[in-house]
Design a protein around this motif. Structure first.
Motif, PDB file in Angstrom:
ATOM      1  N   PRO A  30       0.835  -1.210   0.000  1.00  0.00           N
ATOM      2  CA  PRO A  30       0.000   0.000   0.000  1.00  0.00           C
ATOM      3  C   PRO A  30       0.869   1.260   0.000  1.00  0.00           C
ATOM      4  N   TRP A  33       3.676   2.496   2.848  1.00  0.00           N
ATOM      5  CA  TRP A  33       3.822   1.350   3.751  1.00  0.00           C
ATOM      6  C   TRP A  33       5.104   1.452   4.574  1.00  0.00           C
ATOM      7  N   MET A  61      -2.417   3.175   9.048  1.00  0.00           N
ATOM      8  CA  MET A  61      -1.772   2.107   8.290  1.00  0.00           C
ATOM      9  C   MET A  61      -0.800   1.329   9.174  1.00  0.00           C
ATOM     10  N   GLY A  95      -5.173   1.476   1.561  1.00  0.00           N
ATOM     11  CA  GLY A  95      -4.244   2.186   0.689  1.00  0.00           C
ATOM     12  C   GLY A  95      -4.903   2.646  -0.595  1.00  0.00           C
ATOM     13  N   TYR A  98      -6.955   5.694   0.118  1.00  0.00           N
ATOM     14  CA  TYR A  98      -6.092   6.872   0.223  1.00  0.00           C
ATOM     15  C   TYR A  98      -5.650   7.345  -1.156  1.00  0.00           C
ATOM     16  N   GLN A  99      -5.193   6.416  -1.971  1.00  0.00           N
ATOM     17  CA  GLN A  99      -4.661   6.749  -3.288  1.00  0.00           C
ATOM     18  C   GLN A  99      -5.734   7.343  -4.200  1.00  0.00           C
TER      19      GLN A  99
END
Length: 246
Positions: A30, A33, A61, A95, A98-99
């Protein structure tokens, strides 16, 4: 890390698009990370307690990263390098959220997640972020309470969001009162994991029960967030997944 099996994505409730995004990336992990806490000592400490702010992307995370690290020994017999750990789906989904910008403030009233200096901010106004809270903080607290991390639950301090504090729980006792069924199912999963008699199918069943339970309360409690991000397609897909696999 090898390509993860499709059932991990099913458990995570991810869209096919999310799988494609990760598969096309040269980095299978992710986003950020390596910048997230790998062990509890990577968090700030205050009065002997580890301070975790789940409204900061890397802090949240980090809870996943620690869970993956602390549970690796229980999945070692199923494959090398922790690649068969059933919990991988959770940080990968987070992730992707978020992205894709789903953790930012959808109202535009704050800079949370929308500006460079606030890029790690996880907005309490995001429906996705609120739902994920119950798929991150709750499993983490249940794991601590199950002895996975080797510390007392009293040594963990979860910080509240800047508003709507009463809509979340922050420690084992409060979460046990707020969402007892969900806490019990995650605790059952982690306790079963530690049994010598545990097997992969059993782990999968326990995890599915815990994962589904984590969605029950927040999907109804955060109905006021439902106009943001057109999440209705997600609910349709999730329902289809549940109907197919249950």
């Amino acid at each position: 890390m090898a390509v993860l099996a499709s059932w991990v994505w099913v458990l995570a409730g991810c869209f096919c698009a999310a799988v494609a995004e990760v598969s096309d990336s040269s980095d299978p992990y992710p986003p950020l990370w390596e910048d997230s806490p790998e062990q509890l000592s990577d968090y700030m400490m205050e009065d002997g307690n580890y301070i975790i702010n789940p409204w900061v992307y890397t802090d949240r995370m980090g809870m996943y990263r620690i869970l993956l690290e602390e549970t690796a020994m229980y999945f070692a017999k199923y494959g090398p390098e922790n690649e068969q750990n059933l919990l991988w789906g959770l940080p990968l989904q987070f992730g992707w959220q978020y992205q894709s910008g789903r953790l930012a403030d959808p109202t535009g009233m704050t800079d949370c997640g929308n500006e460079l200096n606030e890029s790690l901010c996880v907005s309490v106004d995001s429906w996705w972020a609120d739902i994920n809270y119950y798929l991150s903080v709750i499993p983490f607290l249940a794991a601590v309470d199950s002895g996975i991390t080797g510390i007392s639950p009293n040594q963990i301090t979860i910080l509240p969001p800047p508003k709507d504090q009463m809509r979340f729980c922050y420690n084992v006792s409060d979460c046990q009162s707020a969402v007892p069924g969900t806490m019990n199912r995650w605790r059952d999963f982690f306790q079963y994991m530690q049994l010598n008699s545990s097997d992969f199918d059993g782990l999968l069943n326990y995890l599915w029960e815990a994962h589904a339970s984590s969605l029950d309360y927040p999907t109804s409690a955060f109905g006021d967030r439902t106009k943001s991000w057109y999440h209705s397609n997600f609910l349709v897909i999730l329902t289809e997944i549940q109907d197919h696999y249950l």
